[in-house]
Design an enzyme around this catalytic site. Structure first.
Site, mmCIF file in Angstrom:
data_model
loop_
_atom_site.group_PDB
_atom_site.id
_atom_site.type_symbol
_atom_site.label_atom_id
_atom_site.label_comp_id
_atom_site.label_asym_id
_atom_site.label_seq_id
_atom_site.Cartn_x
_atom_site.Cartn_y
_atom_site.Cartn_z
ATOM 1 N N HIS A 59 0.864 -1.310 -0.035
ATOM 2 C CA HIS A 59 0.128 -0.010 0.014
ATOM 3 C C HIS A 59 0.872 1.325 -0.003
ATOM 4 O O HIS A 59 1.934 1.211 -0.394
ATOM 5 C CB HIS A 59 -0.981 -0.312 1.085
ATOM 6 C CG HIS A 59 -1.885 -1.466 1.357
ATOM 7 N ND1 HIS A 59 -2.386 -1.742 0.213
ATOM 8 C CD2 HIS A 59 -1.578 -2.270 2.178
ATOM 9 C CE1 HIS A 59 -3.147 -2.864 0.675
ATOM 10 N NE2 HIS A 59 -2.668 -3.387 1.595
ATOM 11 N N HIS B 284 2.793 -7.083 4.284
ATOM 12 C CA HIS B 284 1.570 -6.662 4.792
ATOM 13 C C HIS B 284 0.932 -6.748 5.984
ATOM 14 O O HIS B 284 1.746 -7.546 6.983
ATOM 15 C CB HIS B 284 0.547 -7.570 3.855
ATOM 16 C CG HIS B 284 0.390 -7.042 2.451
ATOM 17 N ND1 HIS B 284 -0.186 -5.858 2.018
ATOM 18 C CD2 HIS B 284 1.395 -7.398 1.411
ATOM 19 C CE1 HIS B 284 0.005 -5.666 0.570
ATOM 20 N NE2 HIS B 284 0.985 -6.607 0.279
ATOM 21 N N GLU C 35 1.487 -11.802 5.552
ATOM 22 C CA GLU C 35 0.673 -10.752 6.473
ATOM 23 C C GLU C 35 1.072 -11.253 7.893
ATOM 24 O O GLU C 35 0.853 -12.430 8.458
ATOM 25 C CB GLU C 35 -0.688 -11.585 6.430
ATOM 26 C CG GLU C 35 -1.514 -11.401 4.874
ATOM 27 C CD GLU C 35 -2.070 -10.081 4.557
ATOM 28 O OE1 GLU C 35 -2.098 -9.175 5.568
ATOM 29 O OE2 GLU C 35 -2.431 -9.786 3.538
#
Length: 309
Positions: free
Chosen positions: A97, A190, A272
């Site tokens: 992001h 992430h 993640e």
């Protein structure tokens, strides 16, 4: 997000036994088991994190102000030239992001080709309930990871940095950066945005895709090796348990819907690191000391992969 059934049962047992062996630090809110169907179906965003609605960046760091800053260097400073065991190796780190994505909805919603279909250029990512954003978390861990790997001689390239563009890059460009660098290993960092009580890390592996511009067949084997090593060292160093809502306790998930993996021609995985919307995981993710452990755990898996015989 399928894992072969034959691998799930022994894998789940192995993941849980390893977790118990390291003391179950910060254990999950329930027994590690099969993924919840409702969460599994939601975990299909462009970034690799579950579909979620994130609040705009807060003016403060959130539920835990960083207690240690990531190593940084001036934008125009040259990368260190190491002479350690990783000399000659190239690693690309992809911090998920971008903090500016919130202000560039039109740009990040633009559809790009990921081989199997078209998806958004990027997403905003998630945040803790107190406003510490995933984009900020991922760049902090990326800086820490870069510093560790460069000390061992690796050449490290980031797909984005604080001095870069105000949004993106798009997922296809993130893959292209790793391909152009001819990375020996690439990782996208992430943090998830699932429900309270869903916690733990998982590593996302590329499935076999041969469609359009995507052909992951040459990298699925080495990427699984890379991801398995990272999953093991991340667990050992951080004490964070394998996800209790995806991967059936193995800490590994295979996906074919992510452009960052589908379009990669070099060994690549996503991680993640935890669930930002779970209070226990959020307390870890907002800790600078824990983020240093996360970077160390990831680095050890990468080093193990790069030095394999």
């Amino acid at each position: 997000m399928t894992v072969a059934l034959a691998a799930l049962v022994p894998g789940a047992l192995l993941g849980w036994l390893v977790y118990e062996a390291v003391g179950g630090s910060g254990g999950s809110s329930g027994a590690v088991g099969p993924a919840s169907p409702s969460v599994t179906s939601a975990a299909s965003s462009t970034s690799g994190s579950s579909v979620r609605t994130a609040a705009p960046p807060a003016t403060r760091s959130g539920s835990g102000s960083p207690d240690a800053k990531a190593p940084s260097r001036k934008p125009d400073a040259p990368a260190p030239t190491g002479s350690g065991p990783l000399k000659g190796k190239v690693v690309v780190i992809d911090p998920g992001h971008n903090p500016g994505n919130f202000q560039h909805a039109a740009e990040i919603n633009r559809q790009v080709d990921i081989g199997t279909n078209r998806k958004e250029c990027d997403t905003t990512g998630t945040s803790t309930n107190a406003g510490y954003t995933e984009a900020r978390f991922t760049l902090d861990v990326a800086h820490r990871l870069r510093a560790i790997l460069e000390r061992q001689g690796a050449t490290v390239k980031l797909t984005r940095d604080a001095d870069g563009p105000a949004w993106g890059p798009c997922v296809d460009e993130r893959a292209r950066i790793g391909n152009t660098a001819r990375a020996d290993a690439a990782i996208s960092i992430h943090a998830d945005g699932a429900a309270e009580g869903d916690r733990g890390y998982h590593v996302i592996l590329p499935g076999s895709v041969h469609a359009g511009a995507a052909d992951t067949r040459p990298i699925t084997g080495p990427s699984r090796d890379l991801g398995t090593r990272i999953a093991g060292t991340f667990l050992r160093v951080t004490g964070e348990p394998p996800s209790n809502y995806l991967g059936a306790g193995t800490g590994l998930v295979t996906r074919t819907d992510l452009g960052g993996l589908n379009l990669s021609t070099v060994p690549k995985v996503f991680i993640e690191c935890g669930n930002m919307r779970d209070s226990k995981d959020a307390a870890l993710l907002t800790s600078g000391a824990w983020r240093q452990k996360a970077a160390q755990g990831i680095s050890e898996g990468i080093v193990s992969f790069l030095r394999r015989s």
